[in-house]
Design a protein around this motif. Structure first.
Motif, PDB file in Angstrom:
ATOM      1  N   TRP A 127       4.386   8.685 -29.740  1.00 45.25           N
ATOM      2  CA  TRP A 127       3.126   8.747 -29.455  1.00 45.25           C
ATOM      3  C   TRP A 127       2.305   7.795 -30.028  1.00 45.25           C
ATOM      4  O   TRP A 127       1.276   7.107 -29.650  1.00 45.25           O
ATOM      5  N   MET A 128       2.948   7.266 -31.135  1.00 44.03           N
ATOM      6  CA  MET A 128       2.144   6.492 -31.927  1.00 44.03           C
ATOM      7  C   MET A 128       1.909   5.102 -31.539  1.00 44.03           C
ATOM      8  O   MET A 128       0.689   4.126 -31.498  1.00 44.03           O
ATOM      9  N   ARG A 129       3.530   4.938 -30.865  1.00 40.34           N
ATOM     10  CA  ARG A 129       3.240   3.614 -29.999  1.00 40.34           C
ATOM     11  C   ARG A 129       2.315   3.497 -28.308  1.00 40.34           C
ATOM     12  O   ARG A 129       1.537   2.807 -27.891  1.00 40.34           O
ATOM     13  N   ALA A 130       2.087   4.792 -28.108  1.00 40.37           N
ATOM     14  CA  ALA A 130       1.307   4.539 -27.164  1.00 40.37           C
ATOM     15  C   ALA A 130      -0.637   5.096 -27.783  1.00 40.37           C
ATOM     16  O   ALA A 130      -0.717   4.547 -27.177  1.00 40.37           O
ATOM     17  N   VAL A 131      -0.854   5.294 -28.810  1.00 38.75           N
ATOM     18  CA  VAL A 131      -2.140   5.236 -29.233  1.00 38.75           C
ATOM     19  C   VAL A 131      -2.192   4.352 -29.977  1.00 38.75           C
ATOM     20  O   VAL A 131      -3.831   3.609 -29.394  1.00 38.75           O
ATOM     21  N   TRP A 132      -1.358   3.604 -30.723  1.00 37.33           N
ATOM     22  CA  TRP A 132      -1.815   2.490 -30.997  1.00 37.33           C
ATOM     23  C   TRP A 132      -0.962   1.875 -30.410  1.00 37.33           C
ATOM     24  O   TRP A 132      -1.675  -0.413 -30.705  1.00 37.33           O
ATOM     25  N   GLY A 133      -0.212   1.325 -30.621  1.00 39.98           N
ATOM     26  CA  GLY A 133       0.506   0.064 -29.210  1.00 39.98           C
ATOM     27  C   GLY A 133       0.533  -0.192 -27.317  1.00 39.98           C
ATOM     28  O   GLY A 133       1.170  -1.339 -27.532  1.00 39.98           O
ATOM     29  N   GLY A 134       0.204   0.895 -27.510  1.00 42.52           N
ATOM     30  CA  GLY A 134      -0.185   0.749 -25.864  1.00 42.52           C
ATOM     31  C   GLY A 134       0.908   0.604 -24.852  1.00 42.52           C
ATOM     32  O   GLY A 134       1.319   0.247 -24.411  1.00 42.52           O
ATOM     33  N   ARG A 135       1.560   1.108 -25.458  1.00 40.90           N
ATOM     34  CA  ARG A 135       3.310   1.106 -24.936  1.00 40.90           C
ATOM     35  C   ARG A 135       3.806   2.725 -24.342  1.00 40.90           C
ATOM     36  O   ARG A 135       3.290   3.727 -25.455  1.00 40.90           O
ATOM     37  N   GLU A 136       4.305   2.607 -23.250  1.00 37.79           N
ATOM     38  CA  GLU A 136       4.602   3.892 -22.462  1.00 37.79           C
ATOM     39  C   GLU A 136       5.937   4.635 -23.652  1.00 37.79           C
ATOM     40  O   GLU A 136       6.537   3.903 -24.039  1.00 37.79           O
ATOM     41  N   PRO A 137       5.182   5.958 -23.408  1.00 40.05           N
ATOM     42  CA  PRO A 137       6.286   6.872 -24.129  1.00 40.05           C
ATOM     43  C   PRO A 137       7.680   7.064 -23.719  1.00 40.05           C
ATOM     44  O   PRO A 137       8.570   7.695 -22.883  1.00 40.05           O
ATOM     45  N   THR A 138       8.780   6.133 -23.382  1.00 39.59           N
ATOM     46  CA  THR A 138       9.656   6.407 -22.786  1.00 39.59           C
ATOM     47  C   THR A 138      11.183   6.158 -24.347  1.00 39.59           C
ATOM     48  O   THR A 138      12.114   6.206 -23.378  1.00 39.59           O
ATOM     49  N   PHE A 139      10.633   5.953 -24.952  1.00 37.83           N
ATOM     50  CA  PHE A 139      11.668   6.310 -25.881  1.00 37.83           C
ATOM     51  C   PHE A 139      12.289   8.006 -26.153  1.00 37.83           C
ATOM     52  O   PHE A 139      11.768   8.913 -26.215  1.00 37.83           O
ATOM     53  N   LYS A 140      13.772   8.179 -26.146  1.00 33.42           N
ATOM     54  CA  LYS A 140      14.386   8.946 -25.718  1.00 33.42           C
ATOM     55  C   LYS A 140      15.367   9.766 -27.318  1.00 33.42           C
ATOM     56  O   LYS A 140      15.602   8.696 -27.685  1.00 33.42           O
ATOM     57  N   PRO A 141      15.335  11.075 -27.244  1.00 36.92           N
ATOM     58  CA  PRO A 141      15.997  11.144 -28.284  1.00 36.92           C
ATOM     59  C   PRO A 141      17.449  11.005 -28.748  1.00 36.92           C
ATOM     60  O   PRO A 141      17.525  10.752 -29.890  1.00 36.92           O
ATOM     61  N   GLU A 142      18.123  11.058 -27.434  1.00 39.48           N
ATOM     62  CA  GLU A 142      19.406  10.199 -27.258  1.00 39.48           C
ATOM     63  C   GLU A 142      19.292   9.027 -27.899  1.00 39.48           C
ATOM     64  O   GLU A 142      20.309   8.718 -29.272  1.00 39.48           O
ATOM     65  N   GLY A 143      17.909   8.301 -28.242  1.00 40.18           N
ATOM     66  CA  GLY A 143      18.169   6.830 -28.845  1.00 40.18           C
ATOM     67  C   GLY A 143      18.145   7.327 -30.518  1.00 40.18           C
ATOM     68  O   GLY A 143      18.806   7.198 -31.022  1.00 40.18           O
TER      69      GLY A 143
END
Ligand code: FES
Ligand code: FES
Lengths: 428, 181
Positions: free
Chosen positions: A404-420
């Protein structure tokens, strides 16, 4: 058949001979000129010591050669490598444990060839692949400076390396494969500032040692120079011009960040905190501008700042956005602000934070899980500790929050997984 | 200006709070003060450092957790059981305190505090520590260090900590089942 066996035997024999020759160091090329055998006069040593203090600061020698809470220049700092732990050595002028008996030539060879007094190889945790590019004058200056320090009678700690890496002589192979080739002549088309910046980044500051990915042999991948690397679980980001722009820097902002350790893009943490603490804060403004100009490929120092535009937010599924936003409000907003604005002099803003803009969410997730201790920055600046949230959030909640933070402020797709998150939680 | 709100339900000191409207962005400390008149926990630093503001969250397995209220939103406590410093002693039907908890009593007997600003946090932290010992007793020889480790994060400007530590040590030694061997 007979012939084949002979053929194989001959090839194997040749390989063994070549390997033997490499092992014996026959392929090693010293970059140290012969004239260095000549010792420096005491007057010259005295005159050079003051200059050497500054060169040693820009080369950040102290950070590694002084253990936390240990005696100055007496070494003993553990340095983790994939092959075990190396301890930095005593480089105070103590005759028994330090470099008190080292000649000028011994010192040059150690710094630039990676070969210590008596011919024993140094481990490349000592960044001689970068110091190799130092000028002989600067090496002399550091030598004179170190010899003017107080001798510390403190024994060196034994390295804890696995076989065969505990055999120093095997570094002849590493050197052959990993050391940069002949230095190119200076590019006359470049300005003096750019060239000074290049020297600071490539040689003295040895930035590439952490910011360049390494190959299986742990040599720097020269074709990915400064493109970012993973270091003890933290990403040392891409600091090529492209990477720096992506993080929200321009040249003056970067120079200021190296001086103060604090910027809208975040506060220096992990190993870069020490770099600012021991090294870059003491660099002159001219040198920091030069360093920045080189990284941004500019021919002149600029002092007006035009930061790159903020990234465009990425749309998220409403349910994810609502739950992650609630987590943010409950656990992050008291310090980082409802709008991610932070608190000046106390807490970094998140809306402009580097870790939200990097390709990989690892640094952000690491910080959320494990926190960052309170840090003192140059002048009166302080950052409060970032608490660890590993006991308060599940892997899914951390992944959602980071996405969420990366999408809203960083312009990044929400691709990070719980396994990570799970693997970073376990310290991987 | 009206603040956007959300329903919040939780249990505080055995009192059930059912679905009241609380601003999204309100911190627990403000909620305790402004909505419930529970003014015992202290706002010290407001930055998560001094731990004067902590309360207990009683977990499902009965164990206790210490949580700051200055930096944690009220809505984080949704559905949880919370004990503030007002909830440690025994109360009569009118809600008045009839008896302090053994730990609170020990702090008084040892003159552990001066201004008392940090005390609610120490009561919370030491209560959680005693609960941990009850679940996992330690050896006598480990006790001093365990007290230091447990209370280390609580900041007190007045007393130098010694009398807090003495009170906790005394009570641990007097309470059966907290030490092994
Ligand atoms: S007031 Fe909450 S930690 Fe200081
Ligand atoms: S008694 Fe005054 S702050 Fe602790």
């Amino acid at each position: 058949m007979h012939k084949l066996i002979w053929g194989v035997a001959i090839v194997a024999g040749c390989c063994a001979l070549i390997a033997g020759a490499i092992f014996a160091g026959l392929f090693e090329k010293s970059v140290v000129a012969k004239g260095i055998e000549q010792p420096l006069s005491p007057d010259r040593m005295k005159a050079l010591a003051a200059k050497g203090a500054y060169v040693a600061v820009t080369a950040d020698c102290y950070a590694c050669h002084t253990a936390k809470g240990g005696a100055a220049w007496a070494g003993g700092l553990p340095i983790a490598t994939p092959f075990g732990t190396v301890y930095s050595t005593n480089i105070s002028p103590d005759k028994e444990n330090g470099i008190g008996n080292w000649t000028r030539a011994d010192f040059h060879r150690a710094l630039r060839d990676g070969v210590g007094k008596g011919g024993s190889h140094l481990y490349p945790a000592m960044p001689y692949a970068s110091y190799r590019k130092m000028t002989p004058d600067d090496v002399d200056a550091v030598y004179a400076y170190l010899m003017s320090r107080e001798p510390m009678r403190i024994a060196n700690r034994k390295n804890a390396l696995t076989f065969p890496f505990n055999i120093r002589q095997s570094l002849t192979f590493w050197n052959l494969l990993s050391l940069p080739g002949e230095e190119k002549a200076a590019d006359n088309a470049k300005s003096a500032i750019w060239i000074r910046g290049q020297y600071l980044v490539d040689a003295l500051g040895h930035c590439g040692e952490c910011h360049t990915p390494r190959n299986l042999m742990q040599g720097m991948q020269h074709n990915k120079y400064l493109k970012g690397a993973l270091l003890e679980g933290i990403i040392a980001p891409d600091i090529t011009k492209e990477g720096l722009v992506r993080m929200g820097f321009d040249a003056p902002l970067l120079a200021g960040f190296m001086k103060s350790g604090i910027s809208a893009q975040g506060a220096m943490a992990y190993q870069m905190f020490d770099v600012v603490h021991f090294s870059t804060q003491y660099m002159t403004d001219e040198d920091l501008s030069a360093l920045s100009a080189y990284l941004f490929d500019l021919d002149a120092a600029h002092d007006t700042s035009v930061p790159p535009p903020a990234p465009k937010p990425v749309e998220l599924a409403p349910a994810l956005a609502a739950s992650a936003h609630t987590t943010y409000r409950n656990l992050c907003s008291a310090c980082h602000g409802a709008e991610g604005q932070g608190i000046p002099h106390v807490v970094v803003p998140l809306s402009t934070n580097v870790s939200l803009r990097l390709n990989d969410a690892r640094n952000l997730v690491h910080t959320v899980l494990h926190g960052v201790p309170a840090q003192k920055f140059p002048g009166l600046e302080r950052m409060e500790p970032m608490p660890s949230f590993k006991d308060k959030l599940t892997d899914q909640e951390v992944a959602d929050l980071a996405n969420w933070m990366r999408a809203v402020w960083g312009g990044r797709e929400p691709t990070f997984k719980p396994e990570g998150v799970a693997s970073i939680r376990q310290g991987k | 200006m009206t603040l956007a709100t959300k329903k919040l339900s939780l249990t505080i000191n055995d009192r059930v709070i059912d679905r009241i409207d609380v601003p999204y962005t309100m911190m627990m400390q403000d909620f305790l003060y402004e909505y419930l008149n529970l003014t015992g926990s202290r706002m010290g630093c407001g930055q998560g450092i001094c731990n004067a503001c902590t309360v207990i969250v009683e977990k499902d397995d009965g164990s206790l957790e210490e949580v700051q209220t200055c930096t944690i939103g009220a809505h984080w406590f949704e559905g949880k059981r919370v004990r503030t410093v007002e909830g440690h002693g025994s109360h009569d039907a009118s809600g008045a305190i009839t008896k302090l908890s053994p730990l609170q009593q020990a702090f008084i007997e040892h003159f552990s505090f001066q201004c008392g600003y940090c005390t609610p946090g120490f009561v919370t932290g030491a209560t959680v520590f005693m609960d941990q010992l009850k679940r996992k007793p330690i050896a006598r020889a480990e006790l001093e260090q365990a007290i230091i480790d447990a209370l280390d994060k609580h900041i007190c400007r007045c007393t130098g900590y010694v009398r807090y530590h003495e009170a906790v040590r005394d009570l641990v030694l007097k309470t059966p089942g907290l030490l092994n061997g």
